[in-house]
Structures are given as C-alpha cells and as structure tokens.
Scaffold this active site. Sequence first.
Site, PDB file in Angstrom:
ATOM      1  N   HIS A  51      56.023  33.227  27.920  1.00 26.85           N
ATOM      2  CA  HIS A  51      56.566  32.152  29.239  1.00 26.85           C
ATOM      3  C   HIS A  51      57.588  31.465  28.991  1.00 26.85           C
ATOM      4  O   HIS A  51      57.833  31.164  27.716  1.00 26.85           O
ATOM      5  CB  HIS A  51      55.282  31.686  30.025  1.00 26.85           C
ATOM      6  N   HIS A  53      59.378  27.629  30.096  1.00 26.03           N
ATOM      7  CA  HIS A  53      59.397  26.676  30.928  1.00 26.03           C
ATOM      8  C   HIS A  53      60.773  25.968  30.943  1.00 26.03           C
ATOM      9  O   HIS A  53      61.582  25.877  29.817  1.00 26.03           O
ATOM     10  CB  HIS A  53      58.559  25.473  30.217  1.00 26.03           C
ATOM     11  N   TYR A 116      55.890  16.807  28.460  1.00 23.71           N
ATOM     12  CA  TYR A 116      54.847  17.892  28.513  1.00 23.71           C
ATOM     13  C   TYR A 116      55.532  19.200  27.870  1.00 23.71           C
ATOM     14  O   TYR A 116      55.036  19.880  27.286  1.00 23.71           O
ATOM     15  CB  TYR A 116      54.567  18.186  30.150  1.00 23.71           C
TER      16      TYR A 116
END
Length: 127
Positions: A51, A53, A116
């Site tokens: 994935h 981000h 994060y």
Amino acid sequence: MYQTAYHVVWCPKYRRRILTGDVAQTLGSLLAEICAERGYAVLTKEIQPDHIHLFLSFPPSESIANVVRVLKGATARKLFVAHPELKQTLWDGHLWSPSYYVGTAGNVSAEIIRKYIERTEHIKGRR
C-alpha cells in the site's frame, strides 16, 4: 490560499506485495513527477510493499476524486511500461484496487498525520 491537506492510502489489486525494490523507487519518482507537474504539494509519502500513504495538498479547484484518479491512472500506465513483469502478477491489467482511503487535515492535525506516516518507515525496517 488554501490549507487543506489530504491523507490518501491505496493498494495494489489483490493487495499484492509488489511495491518493493525498483518498482517502489519508480513509483516514488513517478508520484513526485506527476505531483510537481500538476501543482500538488507532497507533504510526505511512504510506499509499503502492499500500500501507499500519500499526504498531499492541492488547490481547492481540484476534487480529491480527480486527484486520486490522475495519480492511480498515470502511475499504473507508467509502471506497467517501466516494469512489464507486473503484468504477470496482475493478469487482469489493473494495477490498483479501485478503492482508496482519504482523510482531510488542517494545520493542527497535519503534523500528527505526517508523524504517523513517517513512523511507518521506522516500523517497516523492523519487519
């Protein structure tokens, strides 16, 4: 002037762990190139094997749906050209899953999202 930033996450089709090595490097370069051409500011990005981000900001005249469509479409076309071996793993001709996550952030929460995403880089090294 605008302050909205978007945290976008999307995955390869079937959540295949294909975003590694040269493919991840190419993808990172493509995202930077496409965003620069379109005037999108990349605040931070992290490419995991299964994935992505992406934390970015762009003019309010653009919709998030269009920005994601552009990023996923352009990167898919260019990655298939640069890495034809991906077609063997993703046999139906689609690189990305059709869905994605998006969250918005203003000034206050932007730093929290950035930390994060950057923290996932440190955790990735421990896997």
